[in-house]
Write a protein that holds these residues in place. Structure first.
Motif, PDB file in Angstrom:
ATOM      1  N   GLN A  44       0.837  -1.198   0.000  1.00 20.67           N
ATOM      2  CA  GLN A  44       0.000   0.000   0.000  1.00 20.67           C
ATOM      3  C   GLN A  44       0.875   1.253   0.000  1.00 20.67           C
ATOM      4  O   GLN A  44       1.804   1.350   0.793  1.00 20.67           O
ATOM      5  N   GLY A  45       0.587   2.173  -0.904  1.00 20.86           N
ATOM      6  CA  GLY A  45       1.322   3.435  -0.912  1.00 20.86           C
ATOM      7  C   GLY A  45       2.452   3.493  -1.926  1.00 20.86           C
ATOM      8  O   GLY A  45       3.003   4.552  -2.175  1.00 20.86           O
ATOM      9  N   LEU A  46       2.789   2.350  -2.528  1.00 20.18           N
ATOM     10  CA  LEU A  46       3.831   2.361  -3.566  1.00 20.18           C
ATOM     11  C   LEU A  46       3.209   2.696  -4.911  1.00 20.18           C
ATOM     12  O   LEU A  46       2.094   2.286  -5.204  1.00 20.18           O
ATOM     13  N   PHE A  47       3.966   3.420  -5.746  1.00 18.74           N
ATOM     14  CA  PHE A  47       3.520   3.641  -7.119  1.00 18.74           C
ATOM     15  C   PHE A  47       3.795   2.375  -7.924  1.00 18.74           C
ATOM     16  O   PHE A  47       4.760   1.657  -7.641  1.00 18.74           O
ATOM     17  N   CYS A  48       2.961   2.132  -8.953  1.00 19.84           N
ATOM     18  CA  CYS A  48       3.293   1.044  -9.878  1.00 19.84           C
ATOM     19  C   CYS A  48       4.475   1.531 -10.726  1.00 19.84           C
ATOM     20  O   CYS A  48       4.802   2.719 -10.726  1.00 19.84           O
ATOM     21  N   ALA A  49       5.114   0.627 -11.445  1.00 19.58           N
ATOM     22  CA  ALA A  49       6.332   0.979 -12.183  1.00 19.58           C
ATOM     23  C   ALA A  49       6.067   2.084 -13.206  1.00 19.58           C
ATOM     24  O   ALA A  49       6.871   3.014 -13.350  1.00 19.58           O
ATOM     25  N   ALA A  50       4.911   2.013 -13.897  1.00 18.34           N
ATOM     26  CA  ALA A  50       4.615   3.006 -14.937  1.00 18.34           C
ATOM     27  C   ALA A  50       4.419   4.389 -14.316  1.00 18.34           C
ATOM     28  O   ALA A  50       4.927   5.389 -14.823  1.00 18.34           O
ATOM     29  N   CYS A  51       3.680   4.460 -13.188  1.00 11.70           N
ATOM     30  CA  CYS A  51       3.441   5.760 -12.539  1.00 11.70           C
ATOM     31  C   CYS A  51       4.730   6.298 -11.928  1.00 11.70           C
ATOM     32  O   CYS A  51       4.977   7.507 -11.957  1.00 11.70           O
ATOM     33  N   PHE A  52       5.537   5.405 -11.365  1.00 11.58           N
ATOM     34  CA  PHE A  52       6.815   5.837 -10.792  1.00 11.58           C
ATOM     35  C   PHE A  52       7.660   6.512 -11.876  1.00 11.58           C
ATOM     36  O   PHE A  52       8.246   7.574 -11.663  1.00 11.58           O
ATOM     37  N   ALA A  53       7.675   5.898 -13.075  1.00 13.39           N
ATOM     38  CA  ALA A  53       8.472   6.447 -14.178  1.00 13.39           C
ATOM     39  C   ALA A  53       7.938   7.802 -14.628  1.00 13.39           C
ATOM     40  O   ALA A  53       8.690   8.641 -15.116  1.00 13.39           O
ATOM     41  N   ARG A  54       6.627   8.028 -14.458  1.00 11.35           N
ATOM     42  CA  ARG A  54       6.010   9.289 -14.889  1.00 11.35           C
ATOM     43  C   ARG A  54       6.112  10.379 -13.823  1.00 11.35           C
ATOM     44  O   ARG A  54       5.815  11.535 -14.100  1.00 11.35           O
ATOM     45  N   THR A  55       6.449  10.002 -12.581  1.00 12.44           N
ATOM     46  CA  THR A  55       6.422  10.959 -11.475  1.00 12.44           C
ATOM     47  C   THR A  55       7.616  11.903 -11.541  1.00 12.44           C
ATOM     48  O   THR A  55       8.753  11.456 -11.674  1.00 12.44           O
ATOM     49  N   GLY A  56       7.333  13.205 -11.459  1.00 12.32           N
ATOM     50  CA  GLY A  56       8.395  14.203 -11.502  1.00 12.32           C
ATOM     51  C   GLY A  56       8.866  14.531 -10.095  1.00 12.32           C
ATOM     52  O   GLY A  56       8.338  15.433  -9.447  1.00 12.32           O
ATOM     53  N   PHE A  57       9.845  13.786  -9.609  1.00 12.48           N
ATOM     54  CA  PHE A  57      10.410  14.081  -8.290  1.00 12.48           C
ATOM     55  C   PHE A  57      11.291  15.327  -8.426  1.00 12.48           C
ATOM     56  O   PHE A  57      12.004  15.468  -9.418  1.00 12.48           O
ATOM     57  N   VAL A  58      11.240  16.200  -7.433  1.00 10.22           N
ATOM     58  CA  VAL A  58      12.112  17.381  -7.469  1.00 10.22           C
ATOM     59  C   VAL A  58      13.522  16.941  -7.079  1.00 10.22           C
ATOM     60  O   VAL A  58      13.719  16.342  -6.022  1.00 10.22           O
ATOM     61  N   THR A  59      14.474  17.218  -7.965  1.00 13.77           N
ATOM     62  CA  THR A  59      15.874  16.873  -7.681  1.00 13.77           C
ATOM     63  C   THR A  59      16.732  18.093  -7.977  1.00 13.77           C
ATOM     64  O   THR A  59      16.275  19.026  -8.645  1.00 13.77           O
ATOM     65  N   ASP A  60      17.962  18.107  -7.504  1.00 11.05           N
ATOM     66  CA  ASP A  60      18.890  19.199  -7.803  1.00 11.05           C
ATOM     67  C   ASP A  60      19.093  19.285  -9.314  1.00 11.05           C
ATOM     68  O   ASP A  60      19.005  18.247  -9.983  1.00 11.05           O
ATOM     69  N   PRO A  61      19.347  20.468  -9.889  1.00  4.83           N
ATOM     70  CA  PRO A  61      19.549  21.738  -9.202  1.00  4.83           C
ATOM     71  C   PRO A  61      18.238  22.474  -8.900  1.00  4.83           C
ATOM     72  O   PRO A  61      17.333  22.490  -9.722  1.00  4.83           O
ATOM     73  N   VAL A  62      18.172  23.076  -7.701  1.00  2.67           N
ATOM     74  CA  VAL A  62      17.027  23.909  -7.304  1.00  2.67           C
ATOM     75  C   VAL A  62      17.576  25.190  -6.667  1.00  2.67           C
ATOM     76  O   VAL A  62      18.745  25.234  -6.271  1.00  2.67           O
ATOM     77  N   CYS A  63      16.733  26.211  -6.571  1.00  2.00           N
ATOM     78  CA  CYS A  63      17.104  27.454  -5.880  1.00  2.00           C
ATOM     79  C   CYS A  63      17.397  27.104  -4.416  1.00  2.00           C
ATOM     80  O   CYS A  63      16.581  26.433  -3.775  1.00  2.00           O
ATOM     81  N   THR A  64      18.532  27.548  -3.885  1.00  2.00           N
ATOM     82  CA  THR A  64      18.907  27.180  -2.510  1.00  2.00           C
ATOM     83  C   THR A  64      17.890  27.692  -1.494  1.00  2.00           C
ATOM     84  O   THR A  64      17.728  27.087  -0.442  1.00  2.00           O
ATOM     85  N   VAL A  65      17.217  28.800  -1.803  1.00  2.00           N
ATOM     86  CA  VAL A  65      16.263  29.358  -0.835  1.00  2.00           C
ATOM     87  C   VAL A  65      14.865  28.776  -1.047  1.00  2.00           C
ATOM     88  O   VAL A  65      14.360  28.048  -0.193  1.00  2.00           O
ATOM     89  N   CYS A  66      14.236  29.051  -2.190  1.00  2.00           N
ATOM     90  CA  CYS A  66      12.824  28.685  -2.332  1.00  2.00           C
ATOM     91  C   CYS A  66      12.630  27.297  -2.935  1.00  2.00           C
ATOM     92  O   CYS A  66      11.509  26.805  -2.989  1.00  2.00           O
ATOM     93  N   GLY A  67      13.707  26.659  -3.416  1.00  2.00           N
ATOM     94  CA  GLY A  67      13.609  25.280  -3.890  1.00  2.00           C
ATOM     95  C   GLY A  67      13.008  25.119  -5.269  1.00  2.00           C
ATOM     96  O   GLY A  67      12.743  23.992  -5.696  1.00  2.00           O
ATOM     97  N   VAL A  68      12.770  26.212  -5.994  1.00  2.00           N
ATOM     98  CA  VAL A  68      12.177  26.078  -7.337  1.00  2.00           C
ATOM     99  C   VAL A  68      13.194  25.400  -8.267  1.00  2.00           C
ATOM    100  O   VAL A  68      14.403  25.568  -8.110  1.00  2.00           O
ATOM    101  N   MET A  69      12.659  24.608  -9.202  1.00  2.00           N
ATOM    102  CA  MET A  69      13.506  23.774 -10.040  1.00  2.00           C
ATOM    103  C   MET A  69      14.212  24.601 -11.115  1.00  2.00           C
ATOM    104  O   MET A  69      13.584  25.420 -11.776  1.00  2.00           O
ATOM    105  N   PHE A  70      15.501  24.347 -11.290  1.00  2.00           N
ATOM    106  CA  PHE A  70      16.259  24.923 -12.400  1.00  2.00           C
ATOM    107  C   PHE A  70      16.304  23.888 -13.517  1.00  2.00           C
ATOM    108  O   PHE A  70      16.398  22.691 -13.253  1.00  2.00           O
ATOM    109  N   ALA A  71      16.287  24.372 -14.786  1.00  2.00           N
ATOM    110  CA  ALA A  71      16.456  23.459 -15.916  1.00  2.00           C
ATOM    111  C   ALA A  71      17.910  22.997 -15.977  1.00  2.00           C
ATOM    112  O   ALA A  71      18.203  21.881 -16.366  1.00  2.00           O
TER     113      ALA A  71
END
Ligand SMILES: [Zn+2]
Ligand SMILES: [Zn+2]
Length: 262
Positions: A44-71
């Motif tokens: 319970q609570g795990l994503f299936c493999a297809a949804c996991f692959a589609r999920t956009g986890f926030v990863t570095d690089p991000v703004c050090t203060v507000c955490g917004v994603m950098f390209a």
């Protein structure tokens, strides 16, 4: 370990054991499903493999203060700050998010927020705990962004408070669910600009007088579901700092991308 056995071992109060027993019964009746589609999963609570692959986890690089994603990292310059934080630092010292607010994140957040899928709080909080581990480790207190009482009456629950309670259960950081109040109903911020958002929520939040003593000198971690420009978090942080909080950081489920950083 089965939830019921775990509850008994941890000597949870009777209500916790009943809740755990309920989960066991539910797992037996309804096999665990992926939180964003109907696919059966092992836990319970795990994503299936297809949804996991589609999920956009926030990863570095991000703004050090507000955490917004950098390209790409160069967007932040040597200070690693986004254009918004470079123009004016927010009242909160840091913000982090678990997911990018995209179509896949909306598949979790919209039912959680508007369709009574409150059981999603646990899954979302687990990912928030991972993204905000450093913030949780330094926090004395969790405070959810409040709903206006009219909206609370319509929706019957505050989604940010459910996330804060789930995070408190896993992190053991206490939660003060009613520290903040929304003084006036604000219209949905929708497509407004950052400046319009800031003006709309300016002064919209206040610390409840009876709660101010609990905030004095405390490092507060503010909890919300979605962060766009950060105007709401900033208005809440100003109210908390005004009441004597030592520091305010922010942890949200999902972060809307800054169009300037596409
Ligand atoms: Zn799925
Ligand atoms: Zn920033």
């Amino acid at each position: 370990m089965p939830a019921l056995a775990e509850a008994i071992l941890r000597r949870l109060p009777a209500s916790g054991i009943i809740a755990a027993a309920g989960r066991v019964a539910l797992d037996l009746l309804v096999p665990p499903h992926c939180p964003t589609c109907d696919q059966e999963v092992s836990v319970q609570g795990l994503f299936c493999a297809a949804c996991f692959a589609r999920t956009g986890f926030v990863t570095d690089p991000v703004c050090t203060v507000c955490g917004v994603m950098f390209a790409h990292a160069a967007q932040g310059g040597t200070e690693r700050l986004c254009p918004g934080c470079r123009a004016a630092l927010p009242a909160f010292s840091r913000a982090r998010a678990a997911f990018r607010y995209d179509a896949q994140a909306r598949r979790m957040i919209l039912p959680f927020k508007h369709a009574d899928r409150t059981e999603l709080a646990g899954v979302l909080a687990r990912h928030m705990a991972r993204a905000g581990a450093a913030l949780l480790a330094q926090a004395d207190l969790l405070v959810p962004v409040p709903l206006h009482r009219k909206r609370l009456f319509q929706r019957r629950y505050n989604q940010a408070a459910l996330l804060a309670r789930a995070l408190s259960r896993s992190s053991k950081v206490p939660v003060l669910p009613d520290a903040l109040a929304r003084q006036r109903a604000t219209p949905p911020l929708g497509a407004r600009s950052a400046a319009e958002r800031a003006a709309t929520v300016d002064g919209a939040f206040a610390v409840r007088r009876a709660r101010a003593a609990r905030l004095a000198g405390r490092r507060v971690l503010l909890i919300d579901d979605v962060m766009t420009s950060g105007a709401t978090a900033n208005a809440c942080a100003l109210a908390l700092l005004d009441a004597g909080a030592a520091d305010v950081t922010v942890l949200v489920t999902a972060r809307v991308a800054d169009p300037r950083l596409a």
